[in-house]
Write a protein that holds these residues in place. Sequence first.
Motif, PDB file in Angstrom:
ATOM      1  N   THR A 108      41.055  25.596  73.403  1.00  0.00           N
ATOM      2  CA  THR A 108      40.590  26.653  72.493  1.00  0.00           C
ATOM      3  C   THR A 108      39.682  27.633  73.204  1.00  0.00           C
ATOM      4  OG1 THR A 108      39.872  24.622  71.378  1.00  0.00           O
ATOM      5  CG2 THR A 108      40.302  26.529  69.981  1.00  0.00           C
ATOM      6  N   LYS A 111      41.735  29.866  75.427  1.00  0.00           N
ATOM      7  CA  LYS A 111      42.499  30.892  74.689  1.00  0.00           C
ATOM      8  C   LYS A 111      41.608  32.054  74.282  1.00  0.00           C
ATOM      9  CE  LYS A 111      46.688  28.785  73.055  1.00  0.00           C
ATOM     10  NZ  LYS A 111      47.305  27.927  72.028  1.00  0.00           N
ATOM     11  N   LYS A 112      40.370  31.737  73.932  1.00  0.00           N
ATOM     12  CA  LYS A 112      39.402  32.793  73.561  1.00  0.00           C
ATOM     13  C   LYS A 112      39.171  33.738  74.745  1.00  0.00           C
ATOM     14  CE  LYS A 112      36.465  30.776  70.002  1.00  0.00           C
ATOM     15  NZ  LYS A 112      35.225  29.997  69.845  1.00  0.00           N
ATOM     16  N   LEU A 114      41.179  34.488  77.132  1.00  0.00           N
ATOM     17  CA  LEU A 114      42.347  35.346  77.368  1.00  0.00           C
ATOM     18  C   LEU A 114      42.367  36.561  76.447  1.00  0.00           C
ATOM     19  CD1 LEU A 114      45.263  32.785  77.882  1.00  0.00           C
ATOM     20  CD2 LEU A 114      44.188  34.192  79.612  1.00  0.00           C
ATOM     21  N   LYS A 115      41.714  36.423  75.294  1.00  0.00           N
ATOM     22  CA  LYS A 115      41.762  37.508  74.300  1.00  0.00           C
ATOM     23  C   LYS A 115      40.585  38.479  74.393  1.00  0.00           C
ATOM     24  CE  LYS A 115      44.457  34.944  70.929  1.00  0.00           C
ATOM     25  NZ  LYS A 115      44.159  33.809  70.045  1.00  0.00           N
ATOM     26  N   LEU A 116      39.707  38.260  75.338  1.00  0.00           N
ATOM     27  CA  LEU A 116      38.514  39.123  75.424  1.00  0.00           C
ATOM     28  C   LEU A 116      38.884  40.578  75.747  1.00  0.00           C
ATOM     29  CD1 LEU A 116      36.045  36.851  77.428  1.00  0.00           C
ATOM     30  CD2 LEU A 116      35.838  37.526  75.026  1.00  0.00           C
ATOM     31  N   ASP A 117      38.030  41.483  75.307  1.00  0.00           N
ATOM     32  CA  ASP A 117      38.201  42.903  75.619  1.00  0.00           C
ATOM     33  C   ASP A 117      37.495  43.179  76.949  1.00  0.00           C
ATOM     34  OD1 ASP A 117      38.120  45.606  75.848  1.00  0.00           O
ATOM     35  OD2 ASP A 117      36.880  45.957  74.063  1.00  0.00           O
ATOM     36  N   LYS A 144      45.185  38.579  84.071  1.00  0.00           N
ATOM     37  CA  LYS A 144      44.943  39.378  82.853  1.00  0.00           C
ATOM     38  C   LYS A 144      43.670  40.210  82.951  1.00  0.00           C
ATOM     39  CE  LYS A 144      47.522  37.806  79.147  1.00  0.00           C
ATOM     40  NZ  LYS A 144      47.490  37.969  77.690  1.00  0.00           N
TER      41      LYS A 144
END
Length: 406
Positions: A108, A111-112, A114-117, A144
């Motif tokens: 978890t 995954k967080k 990977l989604k960061l701005d 990424k």
Amino acid sequence: MNASQQIIDTLCSDYYDGRGYFNTGDRRAASFISEQFKNIGLDPYYKNSYYHNFSLNVNTFPGIVSITTSKKSLSPGHEFIISPDAPSIQSKPLTVNHVTKEVLLDKTGYKKLLKLDWETNLLMFDDITHDKTTQKRYDKLLKKYTNPITIRVMQKLTWSVSRIQNDKVTISVLPDVLSDKDEITVNIEAKLINNYKTRNVVGKIVGTEQPDSIIFVTGHYDHLGRMGEACIMPGANDNASGIAMILDLASYYVDNPPKYTMVFIAFAAEEAGLVGSYFFVQDLAKSTPLGSIRFVVNMDLMGSGQEGIMAVNGAVFTKEYELLESINEANKYLPQTKKRGKAANSDHYFFTEAGVPSFFFYLMGPYSHYHDVDDTRENLTLELEPYNGSFRLIRDFVNALMFQEK
Ligand SMILES: [Zn+2]
């Protein structure tokens, strides 16, 4: 204070700006060394000049280098360093995301990440020993990641010099300097200088009996300069100590004229990749038969010799190494001599590659400050026994070379 300590003190003072490219500290150091050569009584190697000029591209930090959090400003050199090829950066406030092994292993949490701005977040990596899972996730995360600033947690901060400028920066920080979710602002002023002019300093004593046979005594005087105006890298052991040794040997041979011609060189731009010695050897090959050079004695890191002396190339030029070892054993100048194979780690290298026999001597001891703000004259309290012992060993070795057939 004795003469060698005084030389180290002088070369490490703020006036010389770490003998790098910030504020042309290297040129002031070259001028100081040429004056020393003159005072000692060395002849200029060139017609009326001690200088061998050349130029190189070099990335410099002439202004601000800062990292601030909402609470404090990090201390440059002591708490962080930037990659020497860093560009200018004025960041907006960025949130630090600490990437530990645990975070990579936690599905978890990972995954967080990977989604960061990446406009407002940056990654701070621990120095992780990866397993299969963490390696895969780390590689994917880096792919990424698009923020030009990356932070890495390191146990030691070791700086250097770059001849190019990158479009990204890696910032190394010591453990516990920054924490997860800290907000930081990075401000770096960088300037890539093309064709920066610098110079080797070269003096000689013409041999009394065989002036066409030559021994070179060399070491670099440049260091890393400043990482921004607030952070100086003094380079006491690296290599103000070697310059002190060159000057001591030069004085000795002025008083005791050698049979062979002796050439003393203080090289520039060693830290930028052996640039000064590279150009010197290139030009030397055009003017001097390289076969007339009996030996090159290069010295770097001559400040701390409680554990003896290392001869790089000792395993290559075995006859000369045996000579060195026998002199040391007979006189007990230093606790031990050791040998290594060839290595491109100092200014002897391009001589050896051109077919000229050489040793690169460095002293071994407990001193651990290397390419950092703590390689200072205060920390390098020259322990006189090893310094004087290595002076005598190198002197006897050079003298013996002049009486030993090749
Ligand atoms: Zn060095």
